[in-house]
Design a protein around this motif. Sequence first.
Motif: not given
Length: 386
Positions: A94-104
């Motif tokens: 999660g980023l401070t601007d609300g962006t959520v990035l998934p990862y494997d």
Amino acid sequence: MVDRILILGGGVGGTLTANLLARRLRRRIDAGEATVTVVDATGNHVYQPGFMYIAMGGERPEKLEKRERALLDKRVALVTGVVDRVDEMVQTVGLTDGTVLPYDQLVLATGSRILPEAIAHFEDEAHHFYSAEGAARLRAALDAFQGGTIVVGIASMPYKCPPAPLEVSFLIESELRERGLRDKTKLHYCSPIGRAFTIESVSEMATPILEEKGIELHTFFNVEMIHPDRKVIESLEGEELAYDLLILVPPHKGAQFLMDSGLAPAPGGWLPTDRHTLKVGERPNVYALGDATDLPLSKAGSTAHFEAPVVVEGIVAAVEGREPAGKHAEYEGKVMCFFEIGDNKGTLLQFDYDHPPRPPKPNQLWHLGKLVFNKTYFHTVPKGRV
């Protein structure tokens, strides 16, 4: 299924890892079967070893910075933002601007941060060269210096680029001679351990140079406080040194979000990293490299340079459903860096887990080698050309 590879940090380790992965996984990325994404707080890539040369008057800050996008392979996505947390349960960042990035697969190349504010009066009384701004301020102080006592020390360990405070001491001594100020100046070098440098063979090389240059060595000097009223620095051991110009390596820590996410223990915030696989703890899909690790190695760009191919091989093997193989199957602790001693001379430190450095006799060749490396860095290392 798409293999989502997320790299946190756009320094040398993160950038090189991303570019090597783009090369190794080119066909999968082009086919939409894999993605490689770098997350960087600023979108700018800074060559931090150059800060020392700002302080010594030989470099300009603008020459040490490039846009991260310009250094990345076109197959690598770049997200500019500040990481707030890692959620291992659902494998997201999660980023401070609300962006959520998934990862494997997750690569932590988050570096280290300096905390001069951790020591009272540091920011008002002491100088450092671990940021472009700090280095420029030190340069101005050196330009104004006309004699007195200079104290160079290390506030706490570990810290980035271990040879740097010794190098700065040697370079300042050379400059003072050139400016006719050497006889008007006392120089002190303070080490928090029982010798001049953490590695014994390097200390054995550096200590006679300190003596030759008339730089007084103080061992077991662990900085406790600065007394601005008396212009004195005091150690935990009770030793006091007066100063006219104070130069200290500031305290370092790992990224705060690593501690907040439970990946790295407080108070240091260094990631518990397997010395050979570079995996974080027992996690099968989380890797660390560079300054962020707790490995007993130099926190230096060259460390990340040699670690990156091992991380890449581990990830590619996981994507391909096999075990890591070949010369990059395991990291053996390889590190290499140049070491300035002043008077246009230098030497080379090259070592690994099992072989300590044996520095060659300082000469102009190694000094020139470092200058060439500095000038060619952006064209070679981050892009995986060396």
